[in-house]
Enzyme design. Sequence first.
Site, PDB file in Angstrom:
ATOM      1  N   GLU A 176      50.901  81.343   6.179  1.00 56.98           N
ATOM      2  CA  GLU A 176      52.122  80.724   5.644  1.00 56.98           C
ATOM      3  C   GLU A 176      52.087  80.598   4.123  1.00 56.98           C
ATOM      4  O   GLU A 176      51.726  79.549   3.581  1.00 56.98           O
ATOM      5  CB  GLU A 176      52.365  79.343   6.265  1.00 56.98           C
ATOM      6  CG  GLU A 176      53.698  78.740   5.810  1.00 56.98           C
ATOM      7  CD  GLU A 176      53.924  77.317   6.300  1.00 56.98           C
ATOM      8  OE1 GLU A 176      55.001  76.780   6.027  1.00 56.98           O
ATOM      9  OE2 GLU A 176      53.020  76.746   6.943  1.00 56.98           O
ATOM     10  N   LYS A 213      54.460  83.089   8.640  1.00 59.58           N
ATOM     11  CA  LYS A 213      55.479  82.057   8.541  1.00 59.58           C
ATOM     12  C   LYS A 213      55.986  82.072   7.102  1.00 59.58           C
ATOM     13  O   LYS A 213      55.239  81.747   6.164  1.00 59.58           O
ATOM     14  CB  LYS A 213      54.931  80.679   8.912  1.00 59.58           C
ATOM     15  CG  LYS A 213      55.990  79.573   8.855  1.00 59.58           C
ATOM     16  CD  LYS A 213      55.505  78.285   9.498  1.00 59.58           C
ATOM     17  CE  LYS A 213      56.572  77.201   9.422  1.00 59.58           C
ATOM     18  NZ  LYS A 213      56.218  75.972  10.159  1.00 59.58           N
TER      19      LYS A 213
END
Length: 295
Positions: A176, A213
């Site tokens: 992420e 993400k």
Amino acid sequence: MNENQMNRMHTGKGFIAALDQSGGSTPKALLQYGVLERNYSNDEEMFDLVHEMRKRIIKSPAFTSEYILGAILFENTMYRTIDGQYTADYLWKQKNIVPFLKVDKGLTELEDGVQLMKPITDLNELLKKAAEKNIFGTKMRSVIREANSHGIKKVVDQQFEIGKQIAKFGLVPIIEPEVDIYSADKEESEKLLKLEISKQLSNLDQKTKVMLKLSIPIQDNFYSDLMDDPHVVRIVALSGGYSQAEANKKLACNHGLIASFSRALSQGLTAQQTEEEFNAMLSNSIKKIYEASIK
């Protein structure tokens, strides 16, 4: 690795619920839920309250695998139980929802336009415990504030270095590197980020699987080609501070990108609501996020 969970994450319809507010963000999450700081006097009481909030969400009849593929948990939640089962086991056995664990310890100070992850102490021990608790994958967050090529390379290098360590424990890391939605040069940051991610994916061992993400991109379908990479199980999107309505609108313009929302998911939920009110609000949010995720 659980192959049923892998297949569900790779091909299933739905989104990931982010229920991983950590020590630093828990007071804000509780305040949004209608629980004031004066209602608890120490961390233990605070975590008890936030677990009750998460448990209420997870046990809700609205929180179902028809719409939700997975849920990201905070470490404290992994050790807690729901109806006598560890949270990850309850999610999978009772709800057919794949459990993930947040493993990062927060962010460093801004340097080169980015915030790297702080050192993750005792990561191997945490990953061992996660595997024992039947966690499928992990999540770790960095933040990109500016289109600084050197800084963005450092973020992606750190994410993938730790991601490969996580994969050795049979877990699927969610990489992420969040691009700040308020960044003045967000689109340029996304171009630099995609380039660095592509380089890292091309160097992965054939068997290593990751998830990404990412912030919802300025350019629609910008990450579509990364979805086809054989190392990528799924690409999910964070809401990043957008309201639920705005996040859903932007997400729906990106085919194949699914939600992994936190604040946008729990928006409007309060401790003061009756069960009927709470479940109706959660159901409405879940269905709207689901619809945006399957466009």
